[in-house]
Design an enzyme around this catalytic site. Structure first.
Site, PDB file in Angstrom:
ATOM      1  N   GLY A 165     -15.364   7.495   4.749  1.00 47.19           N
ATOM      2  CA  GLY A 165     -16.729   7.946   4.454  1.00 47.19           C
ATOM      3  C   GLY A 165     -16.707   8.778   3.192  1.00 47.19           C
ATOM      4  O   GLY A 165     -17.127   8.352   2.114  1.00 47.19           O
TER       5      GLY A 165
ATOM      6  N   CYS B 274     -31.964  33.512   3.390  1.00 50.92           N
ATOM      7  CA  CYS B 274     -31.853  34.882   3.887  1.00 50.92           C
ATOM      8  C   CYS B 274     -30.584  35.030   4.708  1.00 50.92           C
ATOM      9  O   CYS B 274     -30.629  35.155   5.934  1.00 50.92           O
ATOM     10  CB  CYS B 274     -33.061  35.212   4.754  1.00 50.92           C
ATOM     11  SG  CYS B 274     -34.579  34.969   3.856  1.00 50.92           S
TER      12      CYS B 274
ATOM     13  N   TYR C 137     -21.546  14.446   3.276  1.00 55.88           N
ATOM     14  CA  TYR C 137     -21.843  15.579   4.164  1.00 55.88           C
ATOM     15  C   TYR C 137     -22.678  16.658   3.471  1.00 55.88           C
ATOM     16  O   TYR C 137     -22.629  17.826   3.856  1.00 55.88           O
ATOM     17  CB  TYR C 137     -20.547  16.154   4.766  1.00 55.88           C
ATOM     18  CG  TYR C 137     -19.726  15.072   5.435  1.00 55.88           C
ATOM     19  CD1 TYR C 137     -20.183  14.462   6.594  1.00 55.88           C
ATOM     20  CD2 TYR C 137     -18.538  14.604   4.875  1.00 55.88           C
ATOM     21  CE1 TYR C 137     -19.470  13.429   7.187  1.00 55.88           C
ATOM     22  CE2 TYR C 137     -17.814  13.575   5.468  1.00 55.88           C
ATOM     23  CZ  TYR C 137     -18.284  13.003   6.620  1.00 55.88           C
ATOM     24  OH  TYR C 137     -17.586  11.984   7.204  1.00 55.88           O
TER      25      TYR C 137
END
Ligand SMILES: *Cc1c(COP(=O)(O)O)cnc(C)c1O
Length: 479
Positions: free
Chosen positions: A325, A407, A437
């Site tokens: 992948g 944040c 990913y």
């Protein structure tokens, strides 16, 4: 077998981009123009930012295709040499869009999916069901039925419960489900070494090691359970040993264990399975100093090990499959951001450092994305490389940290990188090797909208997945 496989260098080597290319970890189509601006496949990052906005995932299509061909070419050459065949499945969980699934298929790869959603994307792309695999340790009835109805080439089963479930659902449809059993070999790889452990403490697979009461291993018991069900056709044995693997000896060690299990099953049941899948995990370069794993030497090492073990065991060679992948899509991608703020922060030396250690300055460079578009640095401490790509600067480099706008103080994209000392608001900055990913693990944290996936090829760009809008997010909120 003594001679090395003579692989065709044009198809089995990873693309480098040749003279002028920035080189790894950037995709082969990335170069810096004489005026200092970086281009991807012939398109300047300034134009890409103007047309698509930032942040944006950029995908170098030619590079993706070349990597897919390199893996297929290398493994086909090596396994043909030992006298068997190989199928290369693109692991869609790294990044799956309709266009990406088509590219993989056009380059002769099959597609692995790990959920009903990924299966739907592959089918929408027109990938034939027979060329699709379905993974997962907890597939729902709906996902299994969707796979059976699509006629997928293989369902990789992961537990005894699931073997019964797939058997029952296949019976309900009046079909025979083609299955592989995922086993754990005790071999774990990632980085430069592999480790071997007898007992597995993870959710995936069935162990080849007998439990405390001795007797049959969970893996052998599962294989026998599949053989016992007429609604299931046992295709073979599957093993995936880890990710970002740079030392191929882990694959060889896993192959030995799987081939021994195959021989044990044949001895007990008379069933010699046709296929062995060794999963994915082939490592890539994330930093300029990293060595990527070239597929040809790995393919040869694994093929030679398979040939040797089968000959020791006296079993015929199985057909082989692999599931890269990251190695196909990771280096083909980069993320383009705009710098918003720059802040020097004085850092005290770590406690325990020698008393003459001086405080130092780290330049915090905030960009318009962050952990929502690339969670890997926060999740795994993954390292990435970044450059200012809109211009060339002759300012002295400074120690910088690229951070996002969330944040969260752990919202870091690049822990440590040298950037030009005059980096400033408005600069375009790119992070390399984010193709795998990145988008597939993206979130809407802080109600940020996920960036578009933009393909770039031969001087042109096109949107594969559009940017999310706040309206998209509000449309899900039922008030
Ligand atoms: C994640 C995964 C892959 C792909 O791994 P990469 O590191 O991206 O090559 C292949 N097979 C299985 C079963 C996986 O879980």
């Amino acid at each position: 077998m003594s001679a090395r496989v003579d692989v065709d260098g044009t198809t089995a080597a990873l693309p480098t981009g040749g003279p002028g290319a920035l080189g790894a970890p950037w995709s082969s189509g990335v170069r810096r123009r004489p005026d200092g601006e970086v281009e991807v496949a012939g398109v300047g990052v300034g134009d890409l930012a103007a047309e698509h906005g930032t942040p944006a995932y950029l995908l170098d299509e030619t590079d993706f295709r070349a990597r897919a061909r390199a893996y297929r070419g290398a493994f086909e050459a090596a396994f043909t040499q030992i006298g068997t065949g190989v199928d290369v499945y693109y692991a869609g969980k790294a990044l799956l869009t309709v266009a990406v699934a088509r590219w993989a298929t056009q380059e002769g790869l099959r597609v692995d999916t790990a959920s009903g959603g990924e299966l739907a994307v592959a089918l929408r792309a027109g990938v034939p069901g027979a060329a699709v695999g379905l993974h997962g340790n907890n597939k729902s009835d709906g996902e299994i039925l969707a796979a059976l109805d699509a006629g997928v080439g293989r369902i990789i089963v992961d537990s005894l419960v699931e073997i019964e479930r797939v058997g029952d659902l296949a019976a309900s449809r009046g079909v025979v489900a083609p299955v592989m059993v995922r086993v754990t070999t005790g071999v774990h790889a990632g980085g430069h070494e592999y480790i071997s452990t007898a007992h597995e403490d993870q959710k995936f697979g069935l162990s080849v090691t007998p439990g405390p009461d001795g007797g049959t291993s969970p893996a052998l018991a599962a294989l026998e359970a599949v053989v016992a069900r007429p609604e299931l056709e046992l295709l073979g044995i599957h093993s995936h040993i880890g990710s970002q693997i740079l030392d191929p000896s882990g694959f060889e060690a896993a192959a030995r264990v799987v081939l021994q299990l195959r021989a044990d099953l044949a001895e007990r049941t008379g069933v010699l399975v046709d296929e062995v899948d060794l999963g994915g995990g082939y490592g890539i370069a994330y930093l300029p100093a990293d060595e990527a794993l070239e597929p040809a030497p790995v393919a040869w090492d694994v093929a030679a090990a398979v040939a040797a073990v089968c000959s020791e065991l006296g079993t015929p060679l199985p057909r082989f499959s692999i599931e890269p992948g990251r190695a196909v899509v990771g280096p083909a991608g980069m993320t383009l951001y705009t710098v918003g703020t720059v802040k020097p922060v004085t850092v005290s030396p770590a406690a325990g450092a020698s008393s003459d250690a001086e405080p130092f300055t780290r330049l915090y460079v905030s960009v318009d994305g962050g952990m929502s578009d690339n969670i890997r640095p926060a999740l795994y401490g993954a390292d990435y490389h970044a450059e200012v790509v809109g211009r060339l600067s002759d300012a002295a480099p400074v120690l910088a940290r690229v951070v996002g706008k969330h944040c969260e103080s752990g919202d870091i994209l690049v822990h440590e990188v040298l950037l030009p000392g005059d980096v400033r608001a408005g600069d375009l900055l790119a992070v390399a090797a984010t193709g795998a990913y990145g988008r597939s693990m993206a979130s809407n944290y802080n109600a940020l909208t996920r960036p578009p996936v933009v393909a770039v090829a031969e001087g042109d760009s096109r949107v594969l997945v559009r940017r999310e809008t706040v309206e998209d997010l509000l449309a899900l909120d039922q008030g």
